[in-house]
Structures are given as C-alpha cells and as structure tokens.
Design a protein around this motif. Structure first.
Motif, PDB file in Angstrom:
ATOM      1  N   LYS A  23      32.182   2.033  17.615  1.00 11.19           N
ATOM      2  CA  LYS A  23      31.320   3.135  17.175  1.00 11.19           C
ATOM      3  C   LYS A  23      30.778   2.948  15.769  1.00 11.19           C
ATOM      4  O   LYS A  23      29.663   3.377  15.461  1.00 11.19           O
ATOM      5  CB  LYS A  23      32.087   4.454  17.225  1.00 11.19           C
ATOM      6  N   ILE A  24      31.582   2.339  14.882  1.00 12.68           N
ATOM      7  CA  ILE A  24      31.257   2.329  13.463  1.00 12.68           C
ATOM      8  C   ILE A  24      30.980   0.921  12.928  1.00 12.68           C
ATOM      9  O   ILE A  24      30.417   0.756  11.855  1.00 12.68           O
ATOM     10  CB  ILE A  24      32.400   3.000  12.657  1.00 12.68           C
ATOM     11  N   GLY A  25      31.391  -0.095  13.688  1.00 12.41           N
ATOM     12  CA  GLY A  25      31.196  -1.458  13.215  1.00 12.41           C
ATOM     13  C   GLY A  25      32.218  -1.879  12.182  1.00 12.41           C
ATOM     14  O   GLY A  25      32.077  -2.933  11.546  1.00 12.41           O
ATOM     15  N   TYR A 116      23.577   0.081   7.149  1.00 10.06           N
ATOM     16  CA  TYR A 116      23.227  -0.205   8.544  1.00 10.06           C
ATOM     17  C   TYR A 116      21.708  -0.138   8.678  1.00 10.06           C
ATOM     18  O   TYR A 116      21.101   0.892   8.376  1.00 10.06           O
ATOM     19  CB  TYR A 116      23.873   0.803   9.489  1.00 10.06           C
ATOM     20  N   THR A 147      25.909  -5.595  14.603  1.00 10.46           N
ATOM     21  CA  THR A 147      26.910  -4.596  14.948  1.00 10.46           C
ATOM     22  C   THR A 147      26.479  -3.833  16.192  1.00 10.46           C
ATOM     23  O   THR A 147      25.281  -3.720  16.474  1.00 10.46           O
ATOM     24  CB  THR A 147      27.138  -3.615  13.780  1.00 10.46           C
ATOM     25  N   VAL A 149      26.688  -0.720  16.599  1.00  9.21           N
ATOM     26  CA  VAL A 149      26.310   0.652  16.263  1.00  9.21           C
ATOM     27  C   VAL A 149      24.810   0.842  16.477  1.00  9.21           C
ATOM     28  O   VAL A 149      23.986   0.184  15.829  1.00  9.21           O
ATOM     29  CB  VAL A 149      26.669   0.992  14.808  1.00  9.21           C
ATOM     30  N   PHE A 152      23.936   6.675  15.710  1.00  8.99           N
ATOM     31  CA  PHE A 152      24.629   7.112  14.505  1.00  8.99           C
ATOM     32  C   PHE A 152      25.173   8.531  14.633  1.00  8.99           C
ATOM     33  O   PHE A 152      26.003   8.932  13.825  1.00  8.99           O
ATOM     34  CB  PHE A 152      23.697   6.992  13.293  1.00  8.99           C
ATOM     35  N   ALA A 155      28.702   8.015  15.327  1.00  8.17           N
ATOM     36  CA  ALA A 155      29.447   7.365  14.242  1.00  8.17           C
ATOM     37  C   ALA A 155      29.667   8.283  13.049  1.00  8.17           C
ATOM     38  O   ALA A 155      30.550   8.027  12.230  1.00  8.17           O
ATOM     39  CB  ALA A 155      28.710   6.100  13.794  1.00  8.17           C
TER      40      ALA A 155
END
Length: 251
Positions: A23-25, A116, A147, A149, A152, A155
């Motif tokens: 989810k967040i990398g 990101y 990534t 993701v 967002f 995340a």
C-alpha cells in the motif's frame, strides 16, 4: 484457492506478502520484515526515498513536539513550495506527464521525506527511475525505485486528514504535506498550456510550418546552501515577493 489468494493479496489477511509495503511502498521493519516485499517490474509510480529534507522536521525532538529553532510556518511553506515546483517541473519536462505527486510529512525512518511521483505512462516512470538513480540532488544521491502505490487514498492516514491522528509524524500511514494554493493554481495552468500545446502539435503533424514557441516567464533564482543545483542536478528555486505577485496575476 487461487481466487482466494488473489482476493487477499496485499491486505491484512495476506500472511505471505507485506500489506504495508504493497500500500505504501515502505515498511517500518525493512529487510527484517517477516513478510515478502514484492517490488514491481513496471508501474506508473516512482518512489524517491527520503528525498525531501524538511528543515522543520529535522529540528524536532524524538517525540516530534519540540522545535529547537524558531522557523515560521510561512518560511517552511515557501521552502516546500520551492522544492515541490523544482522537482515537479523538471520531472514532467524531462520524463513525461505527471498525474500526481505527493510528499510524506512523516517522521518515521521508512517514510520521512518520501516523494511519490505518479506518471501517466509506465514507460515514463521507468525512464525516470533509470535516469534519476544516476543523479544527485542537494548534495545527496537520489534513490529511486518503482512502487506498487497507485491509489493514495488507501495509503493515506484518514485520521490525519481529519486532524485526529494521535501518532503524530510516527504514523505508519502517509501524512501528505500540502502545497500552497498559489502553487497549485500555477501547476494547473501550466498543465493546461502543455496539453493545448501537445494538441496543436498533433493537429499539425506532417505540416512544414513551424511555430515560434511561447517564451517562458523569467524567474528569479538564488543558490541554496548546498551550492545550487550541483551541476544542474539539484537544488531549489527561491521566488521573491515581486515574482510571487507577478505570477499570481496570471490566474
């Protein structure tokens, strides 16, 4: 069985793959995590690890509550806007159209300063990773990777967005730092001009006529403490008050 495993992939029910990394990398356990960190081979989103050095965060004590130096919120917003514009404009001009760019305001080592950049095309993201891993910014090497993701909303910390997160900057979900309204308007108008320009170019494919490009507005710049752009590969832009007022007059 295969359908069930696919349905829980990247969720808390998945006991094999790390849901936070999906989810967040990033994961607070790093390489010591008991679950697998699956790195994508292709993606629209590039992660620049610990890229933004927020002076206000670096001055906080361990509990994230005490400022050692007196830095105003206005000065910090200007510092952040300069950084955001510098990175956004250069990446979009050099690699391709950007759909979304977000910067973490967290304090945890695995999230602090993470940037990101979600490109419209996967090939643009791949090109950016290959190039940026050979570059420096603000006197430090850039660590870029693809990534997983892309959403967002999944995340981000919802409590933080409502002003209710009790973990402050040490939350394991993203606390995204907002840009100013002025910079948002500028980037929006810049994107509209770029799309009109690309549309005109497609309309005149095969034509021998050439157009004189519209001159870009002159911008005042000053070197940062690290000595500027490190040979054209980093640094920031400081906009003075006259320039800020002149630019906002175009909206």
């Amino acid at each position: 069985m295969a359908e069930y495993l696919a349905s829980i992939f990247g969720t808390e029910k998945d006991k094999v793959n790390c849901s936070f990394y999906f989810k967040i990398g990033a994961c607070r356990h790093g390489d010591r995590c008991s679950r697998i960190h699956n790195k994508p081979t292709f993606s629209q989103t590039v992660l620049l690890q610990n890229f933004y050095a927020n002076p206000q965060n670096s001055l906080k004590s361990a509990d994230g509550s005490h400022l050692v130096a007196n830095v105003s919120d206005e000065e910090m917003q200007e510092h952040y806007d300069n950084f955001f514009e510098d990175v956004f404009v250069e990446c979009e001009d050099k690699y391709g159209e950007i759909e979304e760019m977000n910067v973490c305001d967290n304090l945890g080592d695995h999230l602090v300063g993470n940037v990101y950049i979600k490109f419209r095309k996967e090939e643009d993201a791949e090109k950016a990773v290959n190039d940026m891993n050979n570059r420096w910014f603000g006197g430090r090497p850039i660590y870029a990777e693809l990534t997983s993701v892309t959403d967002f909303r999944e995340a981000c910390c919802r409590q933080y967005e409502m002003g209710e997160c009790t973990r402050s900057g040490f939350c394991n979900f993203m606390h995204l730092k907002p840009i100013s309204r002025e910079l948002r308007r500028y980037l929006y108008s810049r994107r509209k001009r770029g799309r009109r320009s690309r549309s005109r170019s497609r309309d005149h494919v095969g034509s021998r006529r050439t157009r004189t490009p519209e001159p870009r507005p002159r911008r005042s710049r000053s070197r940062d403490r690290d000595g500027g752009r490190d040979g054209g590969r980093g640094g920031g832009r400081d906009r003075d008050r006259d320039h800020r007022e002149g630019r906002s007059g175009r909206y």
